[in-house]
Enzyme design. Structure first.
Site, mmCIF file in Angstrom:
data_model
loop_
_atom_site.group_PDB
_atom_site.id
_atom_site.type_symbol
_atom_site.label_atom_id
_atom_site.label_comp_id
_atom_site.label_asym_id
_atom_site.label_seq_id
_atom_site.Cartn_x
_atom_site.Cartn_y
_atom_site.Cartn_z
ATOM 1 N N CYS A 20 -22.016 -12.149 -23.232
ATOM 2 C CA CYS A 20 -23.096 -13.049 -22.801
ATOM 3 C C CYS A 20 -22.905 -13.641 -21.404
ATOM 4 C CB CYS A 20 -23.271 -14.160 -23.831
ATOM 5 S SG CYS A 20 -23.590 -13.514 -25.487
ATOM 6 N N HIS A 25 -25.772 -23.456 -21.641
ATOM 7 C CA HIS A 25 -25.721 -22.209 -22.414
ATOM 8 C C HIS A 25 -26.463 -22.429 -23.727
ATOM 9 C CE1 HIS A 25 -24.307 -18.279 -23.482
ATOM 10 N NE2 HIS A 25 -23.646 -18.723 -24.535
ATOM 11 N N ALA A 78 -20.567 -24.090 -33.205
ATOM 12 C CA ALA A 78 -19.356 -24.031 -32.380
ATOM 13 C C ALA A 78 -19.660 -24.149 -30.900
ATOM 14 C CB ALA A 78 -18.588 -22.742 -32.670
ATOM 15 N N GLU A 117 -19.617 -27.042 -25.701
ATOM 16 C CA GLU A 117 -20.271 -27.227 -24.407
ATOM 17 C C GLU A 117 -20.623 -28.687 -24.160
ATOM 18 O OE1 GLU A 117 -23.794 -25.333 -21.603
ATOM 19 O OE2 GLU A 117 -23.885 -24.999 -23.771
ATOM 20 N N LYS A 148 -33.023 -21.607 -24.309
ATOM 21 C CA LYS A 148 -32.948 -20.607 -25.379
ATOM 22 C C LYS A 148 -33.921 -20.885 -26.519
ATOM 23 C CE LYS A 148 -28.429 -18.686 -24.344
ATOM 24 N NZ LYS A 148 -28.136 -19.363 -23.084
ATOM 25 N N HIS A 207 -31.633 -16.066 -26.967
ATOM 26 C CA HIS A 207 -30.391 -15.718 -26.277
ATOM 27 C C HIS A 207 -30.474 -14.245 -25.885
ATOM 28 C CE1 HIS A 207 -26.482 -15.410 -24.837
ATOM 29 N NE2 HIS A 207 -25.771 -15.888 -25.858
ATOM 30 N N PHE A 233 -18.183 -14.283 -25.937
ATOM 31 C CA PHE A 233 -17.108 -13.949 -26.857
ATOM 32 C C PHE A 233 -15.801 -13.736 -26.086
ATOM 33 C CE2 PHE A 233 -19.934 -11.859 -30.359
ATOM 34 C CZ PHE A 233 -20.346 -13.116 -30.750
#
Length: 357
Positions: A125, A252, A258, A263, A281, A286, A342
């Site tokens: 991402c 983001h 999580a 963030e 988003k 996303h 990731f």
């Protein structure tokens, strides 16, 4: 910096006027409803890709891309093409490996526009955010006069099933930073930005870039926010500005438990709760490897308009960050865009208004 994202006007209208392009589908994941972002039925991904790049070319001072480096960021490359053939023919032997790779997007564009050279990035991402970072660094040392950065990802079953298996797909429009959020909305998208080594009329500068790789976990971000904080601080340092000079943050903000917690903690640690924050988003979903480029375009537009894009749902915040619920006119000198991926791959980009002398 010039930019485009498919039908740019329609896309930006959705973001700045609290509209969502996301829909709920019950025929993609077995026995489960998922809310995702898909292009209109009957679209051709390559045609939209070429249209987006033509839009940038037409808005630029260039006649062609013969003196332009192409950098492409994508999470899945040609995986959707592979899937279409496999599902149709039920035979892997008809799959062309050359059409499966990450580099297929760059090759498609190069065949149409004849770029000076091209490279591709795949860091999940943060793919197109990393491509923008590289572009900024190459421009800074005068390695190239023009660099086109494209972020592009097409929705495919492998992606949707993968996120579903992690239990983080929402059956509703995502609500980043909300205490009772249900998860993310995977989507497809295309964003393109042209970077040049001199300012042009109405251009915006990519002032600073920061990256980190904390490698905390293959899928979850570091809950201490160490990697995110490092990337943001590096971007501020690269831009030679202080945290209090950032006027707007495009988070983001995926809507997962999580990510949002990590963030939000990073934002509060560096900026407190004064700076305006929103996640696009809820509007666009996303878009994976394309997200960095598309959300960079949103920051560019915010700086040009001196208008902060709102977030669809700011109720019941889990953390005390300054989410804005309505488009807000304000003097914005610098905007920050966050991208996290990731494997603990983190990228932060600082954009600024070009001061014409």
């Amino acid at each position: 910096m010039q930019s485009a994202s498919g039908d740019t006007k329609k896309t930006l209208d959705a973001v700045f006027h609290k509209k969502s392009a996301l829909s709920v589908y019950d025929n993609i994941v077995s026995e489960k409803k998922v809310c995702i972002g898909k292009f209109e039925k009957g679209f051709n991904f390559d045609e939209l890709l070429i249209k987006s790049v033509k839009e940038v070319l037409n808005a630029s001072n260039l006649k062609d891309f013969s003196n332009t480096l192409l950098l492409v960021g994508s999470s899945v490359g040609g995986m959707a093409t592979t899937e279409k053939i496999l599902f149709k023919d039920k035979n892997y032997k008809n799959i062309n490996p050359q059409k499966h790779t990450i580099n297929v997007i760059a090759s498609t564009l190069d065949a149409k526009f004849n770029f000076l050279s091209h490279r591709s990035y795949s860091t999940a991402c943060t793919s197109s955010a990393n491509a923008l970072k590289t572009a900024k660094e190459l421009i800074a040392i005068n390695a190239y006069e023009n660099i086109l950065v494209v972020g592009a990802d097409e929705i495919c079953s492998t992606t949707v099933f993968g996120f579903s298996s992690l239990g983080i797909l929402s059956d509703e429009i995502c609500t980043p930073f909300k205490s009772e959020r249900k998860g993310m909305n995977v989507a497809e998208g295309i964003g393109a930005l042209l970077l040049q080594n001199f300012p042009t009329k109405n251009s915006v500068e990519l002032c600073g870039c920061g990256a980190s790789s904390d490698a905390y976990h293959i899928a979850n971000p570091d809950p201490t926010s160490t990697g995110a904080i490092s990337a943001i601080n590096k971007a501020l340092s690269d831009a030679n500005i202080e945290a209090n000079q950032i006027g707007y943050i495009n988070a983001h903000g995926t809507g997962t438990q999580a990510n949002d917690e990590s963030e939000a903690n990073a934002i509060l640690e560096i900026f407190g709760n004064e700076v305006a924050v929103s996640s696009s988003k809820s509007n666009l979903g996303h878009t994976l490897g394309a997200a960095g480029a598309i959300e960079a375009i949103i920051c560019v537009e915010a700086l040009k308009k001196q208008l902060m894009p709102p977030q669809l749902d700011c109720t019941q915040k889990e953390k005390d960050i300054n989410l804005i619920s309505d488009a807000r006119e304000s003097k914005i000198e610098y905007a920050l865009s966050n991208s996290f991926a990731f494997g603990g791959n983190n990228v932060a980009l600082v954009f600024g208004v070009v001061n014409e002398s």
